[in-house]
Design an enzyme around this catalytic site. Structure first.
Site, PDB file in Angstrom:
ATOM      1  N   MET A  13       0.739  -1.261   0.041  1.00 35.38           N
ATOM      2  CA  MET A  13      -0.083   0.076  -0.039  1.00 35.38           C
ATOM      3  C   MET A  13       0.927   1.400   0.078  1.00 35.38           C
ATOM      4  O   MET A  13       1.984   1.289   0.503  1.00 35.38           O
ATOM      5  CB  MET A  13      -0.962   0.032   1.334  1.00 35.38           C
ATOM      6  CG  MET A  13      -0.436   0.004   2.536  1.00 35.38           C
ATOM      7  SD  MET A  13      -1.411  -0.200   4.040  1.00 35.38           S
ATOM      8  CE  MET A  13      -1.932  -1.819   3.710  1.00 35.38           C
ATOM      9  N   CYS A  14       0.137   2.362  -0.553  1.00 34.70           N
ATOM     10  CA  CYS A  14       1.055   3.627  -0.678  1.00 34.70           C
ATOM     11  C   CYS A  14       2.375   3.463  -1.414  1.00 34.70           C
ATOM     12  O   CYS A  14       2.495   2.942  -2.510  1.00 34.70           O
ATOM     13  CB  CYS A  14       1.007   4.148   0.821  1.00 34.70           C
ATOM     14  SG  CYS A  14       1.557   6.050   0.992  1.00 34.70           S
ATOM     15  N   TYR A  15       3.381   4.060  -0.486  1.00 38.10           N
ATOM     16  CA  TYR A  15       4.678   4.054  -1.260  1.00 38.10           C
ATOM     17  C   TYR A  15       5.291   2.550  -1.367  1.00 38.10           C
ATOM     18  O   TYR A  15       6.166   2.141  -2.440  1.00 38.10           O
ATOM     19  CB  TYR A  15       5.729   4.629  -0.270  1.00 38.10           C
ATOM     20  CG  TYR A  15       5.776   6.164  -0.497  1.00 38.10           C
ATOM     21  CD1 TYR A  15       6.513   6.692  -1.299  1.00 38.10           C
ATOM     22  CD2 TYR A  15       5.009   6.996   0.508  1.00 38.10           C
ATOM     23  CE1 TYR A  15       6.842   8.137  -1.499  1.00 38.10           C
ATOM     24  CE2 TYR A  15       5.220   8.476   0.317  1.00 38.10           C
ATOM     25  CZ  TYR A  15       5.876   8.990  -0.828  1.00 38.10           C
ATOM     26  OH  TYR A  15       6.007  10.073  -0.805  1.00 38.10           O
ATOM     27  N   THR A  74      -3.089  -1.077  -2.848  1.00 39.93           N
ATOM     28  CA  THR A  74      -4.132   0.021  -2.506  1.00 39.93           C
ATOM     29  C   THR A  74      -3.257   1.244  -2.342  1.00 39.93           C
ATOM     30  O   THR A  74      -2.177   1.387  -1.898  1.00 39.93           O
ATOM     31  CB  THR A  74      -5.011  -0.227  -1.577  1.00 39.93           C
ATOM     32  OG1 THR A  74      -6.208   0.806  -1.492  1.00 39.93           O
ATOM     33  CG2 THR A  74      -4.169  -0.172  -0.229  1.00 39.93           C
TER      34      THR A  74
END
Length: 219
Positions: free
Chosen positions: A136-138, A191
């Protein structure tokens, strides 16, 4: 609890470690699904420490990723070196800039980044065993460097990071923060989380979907 998921952290705090909300929402959803988890982090010093009030680097301060991550894990944590993928059914990497600064050098090198070799070894072991991986994210931007296959991932609609993913040979998919991108063939779920989320509720929807998809893949 029959299923076990490994959570890999990179410190504590979105500016120089794991994103606290993303980590907490991940652990919450796992607990709601009665899935056991264990947290791990590299027993290494962070390259930089960031003041979360000013956003400036603390030039004379040193922090250890494992020690900082223990704050998030309520001290229930082990060194990443101790992680045995054979003992777990899946793995999740929350985001935060610690991914770009501690688990890799993306913050400095961009698309020329390298990933912490120990992290790559652990993730490859999960991948080769066919065990699902949640990013997720980075963390999603690590996929092209972690795995030698082209996997669709998302950082939402962040054009700069999406471009870097493409430059590294990855495949970026635009996605809202409350949704996920799923590669069923390679068992990877991503995500955007707080890469684009405007608040906890929006991020929680996407993170819950990510954990739910991993749950399905672990059955």
């Amino acid at each position: 609890m029959s299923k076990q998921v490994a959570i890999i952290l990179s410190g504590c705090g979105f500016r120089d470690g794991s994103e606290i909300y993303e980590t907490t929402l991940t652990l919450l959803r796992l607990d709601q699904l009665d899935i056991a988890y264990r947290c791990f982090a590299p027993d290494l010093d962070q390259p930089k420490v960031i003041d979360h009030v000013s956003g400036e680097a603390c030039e004379n301060e040193t922090r250890n990723m494992l020690v900082e991550s223990a704050r998030l894990a309520r001290s229930e944590i082990e060194s990443l070196e101790a992680l045995n993928p054979d003992d777990f059914d899946g793995v999740i990497l929350p985001g935060g800039q610690g991914v770009a600064k501690n688990l890799s050098d993306f913050a400095e090198a961009g698309a020329d980044m390298t990933v912490l070799p120990l992290l790559r070894d652990k993730i490859v072991a999960f991948f080769e065993a066919g065990k699902p991986i949640g990013l997720m994210c980075y963390s999603s931007l690590l996929a092209p460097r972690l795995l030698d296959v082209t996997i669709p991932v998302t950082v939402g609609h962040n054009a700069r990071i999406a471009g870097a993913i493409s430059s590294m040979g990855g495949l970026h998919k635009t996605c809202s923060a409350d949704d996920v991108v799923v590669d069923r063939e390679h068992r990877i779920v991503t995500t955007p989380a707080f890469m684009t989320a405007k608040g906890l509720a929006e991020a929680a929807k996407g993170i819950s979907k990510l954990v739910d998809k991993l749950d399905e893949m672990m059955r």
